[in-house]
Design a protein around this motif. Sequence first.
Motif, PDB file in Angstrom:
ATOM      1  N   HIS A 166     -44.237  34.100  19.296  1.00  0.00           N
ATOM      2  CA  HIS A 166     -44.903  33.829  18.026  1.00  0.00           C
ATOM      3  C   HIS A 166     -45.563  35.126  17.571  1.00  0.00           C
ATOM      4  N   PRO A 190     -43.267  28.383  18.400  1.00  0.00           N
ATOM      5  CA  PRO A 190     -43.022  29.465  17.438  1.00  0.00           C
ATOM      6  C   PRO A 190     -44.133  29.668  16.419  1.00  0.00           C
ATOM      7  N   ILE A 223     -42.106  30.799  10.306  1.00  0.00           N
ATOM      8  CA  ILE A 223     -40.727  30.379  10.574  1.00  0.00           C
ATOM      9  C   ILE A 223     -39.747  31.330   9.912  1.00  0.00           C
ATOM     10  N   HIS A 226     -39.417  34.422  12.007  1.00  0.00           N
ATOM     11  CA  HIS A 226     -38.505  34.209  13.136  1.00  0.00           C
ATOM     12  C   HIS A 226     -37.053  34.353  12.697  1.00  0.00           C
ATOM     13  N   THR A 231     -34.438  35.394  15.821  1.00  0.00           N
ATOM     14  CA  THR A 231     -34.647  34.402  16.868  1.00  0.00           C
ATOM     15  C   THR A 231     -34.210  33.026  16.394  1.00  0.00           C
ATOM     16  N   VAL A 233     -35.360  29.275  16.312  1.00  0.00           N
ATOM     17  CA  VAL A 233     -36.740  28.801  16.227  1.00  0.00           C
ATOM     18  C   VAL A 233     -36.741  27.276  16.177  1.00  0.00           C
TER      19      VAL A 233
END
Length: 294
Positions: A166, A190, A223, A226, A231, A233
Amino acid sequence: MSDPTPHLELNDGSCIPQLGFGVFLIDQGDTRETVATALSTGYRHVDTAAAYGNEAQVGEAVRGSGEQVYVTTKYFNPGDDHGRSDATAAFGASFDRLGLDHIDLYLIHWPVRAGGGFVESWRALTQLRTDAPLRSIGVSNFSSAQLERIVDATGVTPAVNQVELHPYFQQTALRRYHAQRGIATEAWGPLGQGNRHAEKVLADPVLARIGRAHGRTAGQVVIRWHLQIGTIVIPKSGDPSRIRENFAVFDFELTADDMAAIAALDRGGRNGPDPDTYDFPKLYRGRAHDPDQA
């Protein structure tokens, strides 16, 4: 409904939706309805685990949706019971509880500090990928050294490593290691690891400022961050409005300045357990969940 979610190609050639829905700490009695809400919102990836106790309800929701849904579950590896026969039996039990025709991704949940038995569990997963209705295999909460051990022993590289990640704990070195070896990074916690810590992350003034600039919440900003750093998520919520909010992240993009500001938030220290020392079974004995672990 068309799927707006970007997909990432894994090192085995399969593809995974980059945004998924997590069900950690969602009670059995609420899981089917909550997952159904997520699927009706547009999620096409659900992440569960044997240790969460809600695989059966996830399977019911997925089967009832009529949608093609990517499903991840995890091997509950209680300490010294790591091993080939245990992992094989555990997969069969998860497969039966889910009631699906295959499992998309099966992970070793934690390496656990005792004895390195996770190497034998990884051998079992490599065989399951050949023999069972299973498309991809990976791990969760593994350090780079632990990843080296299983790859050196088997020659098989995990498709995914799911770890705490995170804005306050960005795992930059581990993500770089993953990228060099073709391992996809997946983020649990996350929005900030654990309920109390997530509140601190989402109240960060930098994230609030970026959110205001885009007309978005801090959670949506995280989000989106991410997604843009590559990534996978898997946010989790039992609130239908938050479930929808967390999915509404595909129609805006963070700027280079936004990304640099978030990168500067990294504090470098984990809040969840350390994979090198964590005694995983204590979390789940008697279903005694701690909301600050995953």
